[in-house]
Motif scaffolding. Sequence first.
Motif, PDB file in Angstrom:
ATOM      1  N   ALA A  46     -25.392  18.330  61.028  1.00 25.85           N
ATOM      2  CA  ALA A  46     -24.782  17.846  59.820  1.00 25.85           C
ATOM      3  C   ALA A  46     -23.489  18.725  59.640  1.00 25.85           C
ATOM      4  CB  ALA A  46     -25.808  18.532  58.633  1.00 25.85           C
ATOM      5  N   GLU A  47     -23.426  19.834  59.991  1.00 25.26           N
ATOM      6  CA  GLU A  47     -22.244  20.579  59.844  1.00 25.26           C
ATOM      7  C   GLU A  47     -21.235  19.992  60.938  1.00 25.26           C
ATOM      8  OE1 GLU A  47     -21.102  23.160  57.921  1.00 25.26           O
ATOM      9  OE2 GLU A  47     -23.106  23.318  57.208  1.00 25.26           O
ATOM     10  N   LEU A  48     -21.488  19.528  62.094  1.00 30.92           N
ATOM     11  CA  LEU A  48     -20.587  19.056  63.178  1.00 30.92           C
ATOM     12  C   LEU A  48     -19.992  17.540  62.220  1.00 30.92           C
ATOM     13  CD1 LEU A  48     -22.293  18.729  66.234  1.00 30.92           C
ATOM     14  CD2 LEU A  48     -20.450  20.272  65.691  1.00 30.92           C
ATOM     15  N   ILE A  49     -20.736  16.856  61.428  1.00 30.09           N
ATOM     16  CA  ILE A  49     -20.437  15.625  60.792  1.00 30.09           C
ATOM     17  C   ILE A  49     -19.364  15.963  59.908  1.00 30.09           C
ATOM     18  CG2 ILE A  49     -21.013  13.535  59.521  1.00 30.09           C
ATOM     19  CD1 ILE A  49     -23.572  13.600  61.160  1.00 30.09           C
ATOM     20  N   TRP A  50     -19.566  17.294  58.764  1.00 32.82           N
ATOM     21  CA  TRP A  50     -19.024  17.451  57.668  1.00 32.82           C
ATOM     22  C   TRP A  50     -17.599  18.013  58.149  1.00 32.82           C
ATOM     23  CZ3 TRP A  50     -24.007  19.896  55.616  1.00 32.82           C
ATOM     24  CH2 TRP A  50     -24.259  19.095  54.469  1.00 32.82           C
ATOM     25  N   ASP A  51     -17.576  18.842  59.604  1.00 32.90           N
ATOM     26  CA  ASP A  51     -16.190  19.183  59.879  1.00 32.90           C
ATOM     27  C   ASP A  51     -15.084  18.126  60.544  1.00 32.90           C
ATOM     28  OD1 ASP A  51     -17.058  21.807  59.133  1.00 32.90           O
ATOM     29  OD2 ASP A  51     -17.646  22.364  61.280  1.00 32.90           O
ATOM     30  N   GLY A  52     -16.157  17.156  60.901  1.00 30.65           N
ATOM     31  CA  GLY A  52     -15.302  16.040  61.634  1.00 30.65           C
ATOM     32  C   GLY A  52     -15.129  14.681  60.904  1.00 30.65           C
ATOM     33  N   GLU A  53     -15.618  14.688  59.819  1.00 26.96           N
ATOM     34  CA  GLU A  53     -15.495  13.247  59.004  1.00 26.96           C
ATOM     35  C   GLU A  53     -14.119  12.995  58.382  1.00 26.96           C
ATOM     36  OE1 GLU A  53     -17.666  12.540  55.345  1.00 26.96           O
ATOM     37  OE2 GLU A  53     -17.646  14.804  55.071  1.00 26.96           O
ATOM     38  N   PRO A  54     -13.764  11.438  58.395  1.00 25.80           N
ATOM     39  CA  PRO A  54     -14.809  10.521  58.874  1.00 25.80           C
ATOM     40  C   PRO A  54     -14.866  10.383  60.613  1.00 25.80           C
ATOM     41  CG  PRO A  54     -12.576   9.642  58.285  1.00 25.80           C
ATOM     42  CD  PRO A  54     -12.681  11.167  57.885  1.00 25.80           C
ATOM     43  N   ILE A  55     -15.866  10.245  61.009  1.00 30.07           N
ATOM     44  CA  ILE A  55     -15.930  10.397  62.743  1.00 30.07           C
ATOM     45  C   ILE A  55     -16.516   8.948  63.033  1.00 30.07           C
ATOM     46  CG2 ILE A  55     -18.074  11.795  62.641  1.00 30.07           C
ATOM     47  CD1 ILE A  55     -17.066  13.061  65.062  1.00 30.07           C
ATOM     48  N   SER A  56     -16.088   8.600  64.326  1.00 29.58           N
ATOM     49  CA  SER A  56     -17.005   7.416  64.804  1.00 29.58           C
ATOM     50  C   SER A  56     -17.902   7.766  65.507  1.00 29.58           C
ATOM     51  CB  SER A  56     -15.900   6.565  65.637  1.00 29.58           C
ATOM     52  OG  SER A  56     -15.796   7.460  67.021  1.00 29.58           O
ATOM     53  N   SER A  57     -18.925   6.769  65.059  1.00 31.70           N
ATOM     54  CA  SER A  57     -20.198   7.144  65.949  1.00 31.70           C
ATOM     55  C   SER A  57     -20.285   7.492  67.343  1.00 31.70           C
ATOM     56  CB  SER A  57     -21.354   6.094  65.677  1.00 31.70           C
ATOM     57  OG  SER A  57     -20.637   4.616  66.236  1.00 31.70           O
ATOM     58  N   THR A  58     -19.135   6.961  67.903  1.00 28.99           N
ATOM     59  CA  THR A  58     -18.876   7.160  69.575  1.00 28.99           C
ATOM     60  C   THR A  58     -18.428   8.630  69.719  1.00 28.99           C
ATOM     61  OG1 THR A  58     -18.376   4.885  70.007  1.00 28.99           O
ATOM     62  CG2 THR A  58     -17.443   6.340  71.638  1.00 28.99           C
ATOM     63  N   GLU A  59     -17.355   8.993  68.835  1.00 30.75           N
ATOM     64  CA  GLU A  59     -17.031  10.366  68.900  1.00 30.75           C
ATOM     65  C   GLU A  59     -18.137  11.388  68.377  1.00 30.75           C
ATOM     66  OE1 GLU A  59     -12.993  11.471  66.875  1.00 30.75           O
ATOM     67  OE2 GLU A  59     -13.253   9.089  66.483  1.00 30.75           O
ATOM     68  N   PHE A 106     -25.768  11.356  54.824  1.00 28.32           N
ATOM     69  CA  PHE A 106     -24.791  10.460  55.357  1.00 28.32           C
ATOM     70  C   PHE A 106     -25.014   9.033  55.559  1.00 28.32           C
ATOM     71  CE2 PHE A 106     -25.231  14.781  57.351  1.00 28.32           C
ATOM     72  CZ  PHE A 106     -23.767  15.371  57.283  1.00 28.32           C
ATOM     73  N   GLN A 107     -23.946   8.376  55.982  1.00 24.92           N
ATOM     74  CA  GLN A 107     -23.926   6.900  56.156  1.00 24.92           C
ATOM     75  C   GLN A 107     -23.128   6.575  57.168  1.00 24.92           C
ATOM     76  OE1 GLN A 107     -22.297   5.403  52.568  1.00 24.92           O
ATOM     77  NE2 GLN A 107     -20.136   5.902  53.243  1.00 24.92           N
ATOM     78  N   ASN A 108     -23.659   5.344  58.091  1.00 26.63           N
ATOM     79  CA  ASN A 108     -22.863   5.140  59.306  1.00 26.63           C
ATOM     80  C   ASN A 108     -22.570   3.480  58.980  1.00 26.63           C
ATOM     81  OD1 ASN A 108     -22.122   4.254  61.975  1.00 26.63           O
ATOM     82  ND2 ASN A 108     -23.891   4.731  62.833  1.00 26.63           N
ATOM     83  N   GLU A 109     -21.390   3.292  58.597  1.00 27.53           N
ATOM     84  CA  GLU A 109     -20.914   1.946  58.449  1.00 27.53           C
ATOM     85  C   GLU A 109     -19.776   1.206  59.243  1.00 27.53           C
ATOM     86  OE1 GLU A 109     -20.284   1.433  54.252  1.00 27.53           O
ATOM     87  OE2 GLU A 109     -22.293   1.743  53.549  1.00 27.53           O
ATOM     88  N   GLY A 110     -20.015   0.266  59.818  1.00 31.83           N
ATOM     89  CA  GLY A 110     -18.849  -0.095  60.544  1.00 31.83           C
ATOM     90  C   GLY A 110     -18.503   1.038  61.849  1.00 31.83           C
ATOM     91  N   GLY A 111     -19.681   1.578  62.201  1.00 33.45           N
ATOM     92  CA  GLY A 111     -19.298   2.489  63.389  1.00 33.45           C
ATOM     93  C   GLY A 111     -18.612   3.681  62.968  1.00 33.45           C
ATOM     94  N   VAL A 112     -18.484   4.152  61.670  1.00 35.94           N
ATOM     95  CA  VAL A 112     -17.911   5.152  60.940  1.00 35.94           C
ATOM     96  C   VAL A 112     -18.776   5.912  60.281  1.00 35.94           C
ATOM     97  CG1 VAL A 112     -15.857   6.158  59.692  1.00 35.94           C
ATOM     98  CG2 VAL A 112     -15.669   3.979  61.314  1.00 35.94           C
ATOM     99  N   VAL A 113     -19.099   7.348  60.463  1.00 42.45           N
ATOM    100  CA  VAL A 113     -19.942   8.219  59.919  1.00 42.45           C
ATOM    101  C   VAL A 113     -19.416   8.706  58.982  1.00 42.45           C
ATOM    102  CG1 VAL A 113     -21.851  10.062  60.227  1.00 42.45           C
ATOM    103  CG2 VAL A 113     -21.381   8.273  62.058  1.00 42.45           C
ATOM    104  N   THR A 114     -19.606   9.020  57.713  1.00 36.15           N
ATOM    105  CA  THR A 114     -18.919   9.774  56.654  1.00 36.15           C
ATOM    106  C   THR A 114     -20.356  10.365  55.736  1.00 36.15           C
ATOM    107  OG1 THR A 114     -18.984   7.630  55.125  1.00 36.15           O
ATOM    108  CG2 THR A 114     -17.057   8.386  56.389  1.00 36.15           C
ATOM    109  N   SER A 115     -20.012  11.356  54.854  1.00 40.69           N
ATOM    110  CA  SER A 115     -20.825  12.093  54.206  1.00 40.69           C
ATOM    111  C   SER A 115     -21.201  11.288  52.779  1.00 40.69           C
ATOM    112  CB  SER A 115     -20.771  13.251  53.832  1.00 40.69           C
ATOM    113  OG  SER A 115     -19.319  13.565  53.061  1.00 40.69           O
ATOM    114  N   ARG A 116     -22.358  11.055  52.308  1.00 42.84           N
ATOM    115  CA  ARG A 116     -22.645  10.598  51.106  1.00 42.84           C
ATOM    116  C   ARG A 116     -22.829  11.883  49.964  1.00 42.84           C
ATOM    117  NH1 ARG A 116     -27.336   6.190  50.686  1.00 42.84           N
ATOM    118  NH2 ARG A 116     -25.888   5.629  48.987  1.00 42.84           N
ATOM    119  N   LEU A 117     -23.064  12.852  50.807  1.00 41.61           N
ATOM    120  CA  LEU A 117     -23.276  14.274  49.713  1.00 41.61           C
ATOM    121  C   LEU A 117     -22.294  15.329  50.616  1.00 41.61           C
ATOM    122  CD1 LEU A 117     -26.853  14.967  49.518  1.00 41.61           C
ATOM    123  CD2 LEU A 117     -25.476  13.938  47.850  1.00 41.61           C
TER     124      LEU A 117
END
Length: 122
Positions: A14-27, A56-67
């Motif tokens: 989760a920390e990786l996502i928060w630090d990098g968002e928005p982030i593509s699912s591939t990244e 989190f949410q993964n929409e269109g291959g892009v991961v972002t936080s909902r919280l």
Amino acid sequence: MADLRLGPVESRFAELIWDGEPISSTELVHLAERELEWKKSTTYTVLKRLCEKGIFQNEGGVVTSRLSREEYAARQSEQFVEETFSGSLPAFLTAFTRRKKLTEEEIDQLQRLIERNRRGEE
């Protein structure tokens, strides 16, 4: 209230996502491979679980936080107080201060927080 508890590895992810968002699912797959030594399938499995929890949410291959990180911590704290102290913040503070004495600075901060709350401020 949804169960927001995360294990240590999920928290790190989760920390990786928060630090990098928005982030593509591939990244994210490459990042998790590098940082956590995960395979693609593991990344998607854990991501799906965190999306189902509403973090989190993964929409269109892009991961972002909902919280946000802060909102997650607030909700997790609320959940802990609710489950452990029947929602009573005074009971939590009583238990907390039995073993850890508050510093004068902490007491002042809490008093300011109480006064802001009385006035209806955030």
